[in-house]
Design an enzyme around this catalytic site. Structure first.
Site, PDB file in Angstrom:
ATOM      1  N   GLY A  54       0.780  -1.228   0.000  1.00  0.00           N
ATOM      2  CA  GLY A  54       0.000   0.000   0.000  1.00  0.00           C
ATOM      3  C   GLY A  54       0.813   1.280   0.000  1.00  0.00           C
ATOM      4  O   GLY A  54       0.272   2.360  -0.189  1.00  0.00           O
ATOM      5  N   ASP A  55       2.116   1.175   0.200  1.00  0.00           N
ATOM      6  CA  ASP A  55       2.929   2.397   0.221  1.00  0.00           C
ATOM      7  C   ASP A  55       4.284   2.119  -0.427  1.00  0.00           C
ATOM      8  O   ASP A  55       5.337   2.435   0.119  1.00  0.00           O
ATOM      9  CB  ASP A  55       3.082   2.882   1.669  1.00  0.00           C
ATOM     10  CG  ASP A  55       3.651   4.305   1.762  1.00  0.00           C
ATOM     11  OD1 ASP A  55       3.633   5.018   0.738  1.00  0.00           O
ATOM     12  OD2 ASP A  55       4.110   4.691   2.844  1.00  0.00           O
ATOM     13  N   VAL A  56       4.234   1.490  -1.599  1.00  0.00           N
ATOM     14  CA  VAL A  56       5.460   1.139  -2.309  1.00  0.00           C
ATOM     15  C   VAL A  56       5.948   2.387  -3.037  1.00  0.00           C
ATOM     16  O   VAL A  56       5.244   2.939  -3.866  1.00  0.00           O
ATOM     17  CB  VAL A  56       5.210   0.015  -3.337  1.00  0.00           C
ATOM     18  CG1 VAL A  56       6.498  -0.339  -4.058  1.00  0.00           C
ATOM     19  CG2 VAL A  56       4.633  -1.214  -2.652  1.00  0.00           C
TER      20      VAL A  56
END
Length: 208
Positions: A54-56
């Site tokens: 979700g926060d790559v």
């Protein structure tokens, strides 16, 4: 700790930060892309425990002394598991966040695929994902590809010299555009992305 591991810092550092004078040959960039894709594939394949990051983004891809990537900071996943309301935390650089996720609040594996597509574009252009509010790398690259049927004009001049290198970069660009499709059904999964990148690498090794 994770940060001792990161001898070369983050992908953000080597692409755009203090280590910017670091030479990054195409094969090294391809290896970083493959390693990152394999890391995401591994996370996505955990069965019921499958992790969606979700926060790559390049800040969260740490590189050891041999430039082997490790994906770090599962902040958003942890928060979602604790069922915080997404709107309160808008984590992540907006440049990497799947627009479908923003609209629906549904974090899926295809959200990470979108972020990975944005990272691929940075690897081949060495441009940051956001210039300013009027312009983003993703939109620019799409425009150039539509107009010229090629992303060549935006590729990092340091690596876009030989014809076979340009072929490889074009293929990475095509994969990125597919990962960035608006409709999540049209995006490949990470397994397919890994396969395509590995094929490109094999192809290059045969020719060298």
């Amino acid at each position: 700790s994770m940060y001792e591991f990161a001898g070369k810092g983050s992908l953000q550092d080597i692409l755009h930060g203090n280590s910017r004078n670091q030479k990054l040959p195409l094969d090294l960039r391809l290896d970083i892309a493959i390693g990152t894709a394999q890391g995401l594939t591994y996370m996505h394949s955990y069965g019921n425990q499958a992790i969606r990051h979700g926060d790559v983004k390049p800040d969260n891809i740490l590189l050891d002394d041999k430039f082997v990537p490790k994906i770090s900071d599962f902040g958003l996943w942890k928060l979602l598991r604790e069922e915080y309301y997404f709107g309160k935390i808008v984590a992540g650089d907006m440049a990497y966040v799947d627009p479908v996720f923003l609209k629906t609040g549904q974090l899926t594996e295809k959200s990470d695929v979108y972020s990975f597509g944005a990272i691929l574009l940075e690897l081949i252009t060495r441009k940051p994902s956001v210039y300013d509010e009027y312009c983003s790398l993703i939109l620019e690259f799409r425009k150039v590809c539509e107009k010229e049927k090629s992303g060549r004009a935006m590729m990092d001049k340091e690596i876009a010299t030989e014809e076979e290198d340009i072929y490889c970069l074009e293929e990475i660009g095509k994969l990125a555009i597919e990962c960035l499709k608006e409709d999540i059904e049209d995006r490949p999964d990470m397994v397919a992305a890994v396969e395509r990148l590995v094929m490109l690498k094999k192809d290059r090794m045969l020719k060298s």
